[in-house]
Scaffold this motif. Sequence first.
Motif, PDB file in Angstrom:
ATOM      1  N   LYS A  73      79.146  49.951 -33.644  1.00 51.99           N
ATOM      2  CA  LYS A  73      79.140  48.539 -33.258  1.00 51.99           C
ATOM      3  C   LYS A  73      80.387  47.868 -33.817  1.00 51.99           C
ATOM      4  N   ASN A  75      81.764  44.337 -34.919  1.00 46.09           N
ATOM      5  CA  ASN A  75      81.299  42.997 -35.278  1.00 46.09           C
ATOM      6  C   ASN A  75      82.420  41.978 -35.091  1.00 46.09           C
ATOM      7  N   THR A  79      84.690  43.549 -38.924  1.00 48.27           N
ATOM      8  CA  THR A  79      84.114  44.780 -39.459  1.00 48.27           C
ATOM      9  C   THR A  79      83.552  45.613 -38.314  1.00 48.27           C
ATOM     10  N   GLN A  81      80.523  48.928 -37.587  1.00 43.23           N
ATOM     11  CA  GLN A  81      79.491  49.807 -38.119  1.00 43.23           C
ATOM     12  C   GLN A  81      79.870  51.207 -37.685  1.00 43.23           C
ATOM     13  N   GLU A  83      78.952  55.160 -37.644  1.00 40.38           N
ATOM     14  CA  GLU A  83      77.869  56.134 -37.776  1.00 40.38           C
ATOM     15  C   GLU A  83      78.472  57.420 -38.320  1.00 40.38           C
ATOM     16  N   TYR A  89      74.610  54.631 -41.212  1.00 39.96           N
ATOM     17  CA  TYR A  89      75.698  53.728 -40.830  1.00 39.96           C
ATOM     18  C   TYR A  89      76.393  53.146 -42.055  1.00 39.96           C
ATOM     19  N   LYS A  91      79.160  49.916 -43.017  1.00 40.15           N
ATOM     20  CA  LYS A  91      79.861  48.731 -42.537  1.00 40.15           C
ATOM     21  C   LYS A  91      81.213  48.699 -43.239  1.00 40.15           C
TER      22      LYS A  91
END
Length: 113
Positions: A73, A75, A79, A81, A83, A89, A91
Motif C-alpha cells: 500500500k 500511503n 510512507t 506498507q 509486505e 508488513y 511501514k
Amino acid sequence: MTQAFFFLAANPGGAQGGSGFQFIFLGLMIVVFWLFMIRPQAKKAKEQKKFIENMEKGSKVVTIAGIHGTVFKINEDGTIQLEVSPGSYLKIEKSAISMEWTAQLNKKAEAAK
C-alpha cells in the motif's frame, strides 16, 4: 606571510599581468567541479525522485537497509506498507527504497524468466 614577501621581492612591481589568468583558471576549476560533482548528483537525485513517484502496488523493492519486499500500500503521508513475508508488513518511508538495488533485483527476476 613569508611566501608573499618572497613573491614581492622577486617581482617588485607587484603581480602584473597574472591576475587575468588566475581568474580564468578559477573559472575553469568551478566549471570542472560542476561538471564532475554537482551535475551527476543532481541527475541521480532527479532519477531517484522519479523512481519513487512511479512506484506502484505490487512492485518488488529493496530498502537501503537491505530488506526485500513487495509494495502492499502507498500511503499519502510519504510512507508505504511493505509486505516482507505473507501477512507481515512494515511501514517505511518512500525515500528508504534503494533504486539501484531494486533495479538489480528486478533485472535478475527478468533474466530468470
